[in-house]
Scaffold this motif. Structure first.
Motif, PDB file in Angstrom:
ATOM      1  N   SER A 123       0.817  -1.211   0.000  1.00 21.18           N
ATOM      2  CA  SER A 123       0.000   0.000   0.000  1.00 21.18           C
ATOM      3  C   SER A 123       0.850   1.260   0.000  1.00 21.18           C
ATOM      4  O   SER A 123       0.558   2.223  -0.725  1.00 21.18           O
ATOM      5  N   ALA A 124       1.916   1.265   0.780  1.00 20.49           N
ATOM      6  CA  ALA A 124       2.763   2.455   0.880  1.00 20.49           C
ATOM      7  C   ALA A 124       3.478   2.742  -0.437  1.00 20.49           C
ATOM      8  O   ALA A 124       3.557   3.908  -0.872  1.00 20.49           O
ATOM      9  N   VAL A 125       4.008   1.716  -1.075  1.00 22.56           N
ATOM     10  CA  VAL A 125       4.693   1.907  -2.356  1.00 22.56           C
ATOM     11  C   VAL A 125       3.709   2.372  -3.420  1.00 22.56           C
ATOM     12  O   VAL A 125       3.988   3.301  -4.199  1.00 22.56           O
ATOM     13  N   SER A 126       2.535   1.749  -3.462  1.00 26.16           N
ATOM     14  CA  SER A 126       1.527   2.151  -4.436  1.00 26.16           C
ATOM     15  C   SER A 126       1.133   3.609  -4.256  1.00 26.16           C
ATOM     16  O   SER A 126       1.072   4.382  -5.227  1.00 26.16           O
ATOM     17  N   GLU A 127       0.872   4.014  -3.025  1.00 32.21           N
ATOM     18  CA  GLU A 127       0.471   5.398  -2.754  1.00 32.21           C
ATOM     19  C   GLU A 127       1.586   6.372  -3.105  1.00 32.21           C
ATOM     20  O   GLU A 127       1.341   7.456  -3.647  1.00 32.21           O
ATOM     21  N   ALA A 161       4.563   1.175 -13.450  1.00 29.23           N
ATOM     22  CA  ALA A 161       4.782  -0.223 -13.075  1.00 29.23           C
ATOM     23  C   ALA A 161       6.248  -0.481 -12.752  1.00 29.23           C
ATOM     24  O   ALA A 161       6.573  -1.155 -11.758  1.00 29.23           O
ATOM     25  N   HIS A 162       7.155   0.049 -13.573  1.00 24.19           N
ATOM     26  CA  HIS A 162       8.585  -0.160 -13.334  1.00 24.19           C
ATOM     27  C   HIS A 162       9.021   0.406 -11.987  1.00 24.19           C
ATOM     28  O   HIS A 162       9.810  -0.215 -11.263  1.00 24.19           O
ATOM     29  N   LEU A 163       8.520   1.584 -11.641  1.00 17.53           N
ATOM     30  CA  LEU A 163       8.931   2.195 -10.376  1.00 17.53           C
ATOM     31  C   LEU A 163       8.389   1.397  -9.188  1.00 17.53           C
ATOM     32  O   LEU A 163       9.114   1.162  -8.202  1.00 17.53           O
ATOM     33  N   VAL A 164       7.139   0.965  -9.257  1.00 22.30           N
ATOM     34  CA  VAL A 164       6.584   0.132  -8.192  1.00 22.30           C
ATOM     35  C   VAL A 164       7.419  -1.129  -8.012  1.00 22.30           C
ATOM     36  O   VAL A 164       7.786  -1.517  -6.888  1.00 22.30           O
ATOM     37  N   ILE A 165       7.736  -1.787  -9.113  1.00 21.49           N
ATOM     38  CA  ILE A 165       8.500  -3.039  -9.068  1.00 21.49           C
ATOM     39  C   ILE A 165       9.875  -2.824  -8.449  1.00 21.49           C
ATOM     40  O   ILE A 165      10.316  -3.589  -7.584  1.00 21.49           O
ATOM     41  N   ALA A 166      10.576  -1.789  -8.902  1.00 18.22           N
ATOM     42  CA  ALA A 166      11.926  -1.533  -8.395  1.00 18.22           C
ATOM     43  C   ALA A 166      11.921  -1.272  -6.893  1.00 18.22           C
ATOM     44  O   ALA A 166      12.776  -1.779  -6.152  1.00 18.22           O
ATOM     45  N   LEU A 167      10.952  -0.491  -6.423  1.00 15.58           N
ATOM     46  CA  LEU A 167      10.889  -0.173  -4.988  1.00 15.58           C
ATOM     47  C   LEU A 167      10.550  -1.408  -4.159  1.00 15.58           C
ATOM     48  O   LEU A 167      11.125  -1.616  -3.076  1.00 15.58           O
ATOM     49  N   LEU A 168       9.631  -2.235  -4.645  1.00 10.76           N
ATOM     50  CA  LEU A 168       9.282  -3.449  -3.898  1.00 10.76           C
ATOM     51  C   LEU A 168      10.460  -4.422  -3.850  1.00 10.76           C
ATOM     52  O   LEU A 168      10.740  -5.021  -2.803  1.00 10.76           O
ATOM     53  N   ARG A 169      11.146  -4.603  -4.971  1.00  9.56           N
ATOM     54  CA  ARG A 169      12.314  -5.500  -4.972  1.00  9.56           C
ATOM     55  C   ARG A 169      13.397  -4.986  -4.029  1.00  9.56           C
ATOM     56  O   ARG A 169      14.085  -5.775  -3.364  1.00  9.56           O
ATOM     57  N   ALA A 170      13.545  -3.664  -3.981  1.00 10.87           N
ATOM     58  CA  ALA A 170      14.542  -3.089  -3.075  1.00 10.87           C
ATOM     59  C   ALA A 170      14.199  -3.377  -1.616  1.00 10.87           C
ATOM     60  O   ALA A 170      15.082  -3.359  -0.749  1.00 10.87           O
TER      61      ALA A 170
END
Length: 281
Positions: A123-127, A161-170
């Motif tokens: 939720s935090a990354v999405s927001e 989508a790319h930014l969400v993915i990168a932050l979650l993987r990090a």
């Protein structure tokens, strides 16, 4: 609930070209009817279908010079059963990739989302990506990455989508990219979203807030957009003359008020609560 998918592409090929398309609904979507044709004049091509580990369907053939017309139409009835994810596959979605450099955003992700896990992290990354990025058609480039989007604060669905993915993987959460048909999307096009892996299931994140996640139909799945392009070509040149994409939701019973409301809701981005965990069905 039935979803009707349509894609039309007109391509001018300058010579013989090795073509790979990803525009068909992925397996194991409950497809009740489907037609995919590739033609130049009176010639109809028969592609080779290749299916990857995630169910993405690639159609490959050599096209000759001339105007190639691509036509796809399908009806998907009901919800798709989730595919199992192997440990090896999950590990691959933890690693940095071409457009999702989780190693380069590691420090910021740890500062901003440190201590968050599970649903709270999703939720935090999405927001954050929704609030910090402006949807800007025509301003981003096909070579832009998550790092570019983080710096410029602008992009289209693939960039979100790319930014969400990168932050979650990090943050040590497996995340992947999905290309979809999206009923109700405006402007209508092929759509891109992210998916996060939590407790053995994949949950979809659309930080653009332009689609209702409950109506999405998966086309392709991969590490990032490099794995999910609707068209790749090699050995020659081409130009895209025309493209039309559409996706609509039809009610199970047009005379039933509840069925009409459900179909309308699945096509309405405003009816999707981004705080809920939703899977692509």
């Amino acid at each position: 609930m039935q979803r009707i998918l349509t894609a039309e592409l007109d391509l001018e090929l300058g010579s013989s070209v090795d073509l790979i398309f990803q525009i068909a609904a992925a397996q194991p979507a409950p497809i009740v009817r489907e037609q995919l044709t590739f033609s130049t004049g009176d010639r109809v091509y028969t592609p080779t279908e290749i299916i990857d580990q995630s169910g993405s369907r690639l159609h490959r053939f050599f096209g000759d010079a001339g105007l190639l017309q691509v036509r796809y139409e399908a009806a998907v009835e009901g919800q798709v059963a989730a595919r199992a994810t192997s440990d090896l596959e999950a590990i691959s979605y933890l690693r940095p990739s071409r457009y999702c450099q989780s190693d380069e955003v590691f420090a910021q992700a740890r500062r901003q989302f440190g201590g968050l896990q599970g649903h709270d992290l999703i939720s935090a990354v999405s927001e954050f990506v929704t609030a910090s990025t402006t949807y800007s058609p025509g301003l981003s480039q096909g070579t832009d990455s998550a790092v570019t989007t983080l710096m410029t604060g602008q992009g289209v669905c693939r960039d979100y989508a790319h930014l969400v993915i990168a932050l979650l993987r990090a943050m040590d959460m497996p995340a992947r990219y999905a290309a979809c048909y999206a009923p109700g999307l405006r402007p209508m096009d092929f759509h891109a979203v992210a998916e996060a892996y939590l407790d053995g299931q994949w949950y979809v994140i659309d930080a653009t807030r332009l689609s209702n996640r409950n109506g999405l139909v998966r086309i392709a799945t991969g590490r990032d957009a490099a794995d999910c392009a609707f068209l790749s070509y090699y050995g020659g040149g081409l130009s895209l003359r025309r493209m039309r994409v559409d996706a609509v939701v039809l009610p199970d019973d047009a005379a039933d008020v509840e069925a009409l409301e459900q179909a309308s809701s699945a096509s309405d981005p405003a009816a999707d609560d981004p705080a809920l965990l939703v899977q692509i069905g």
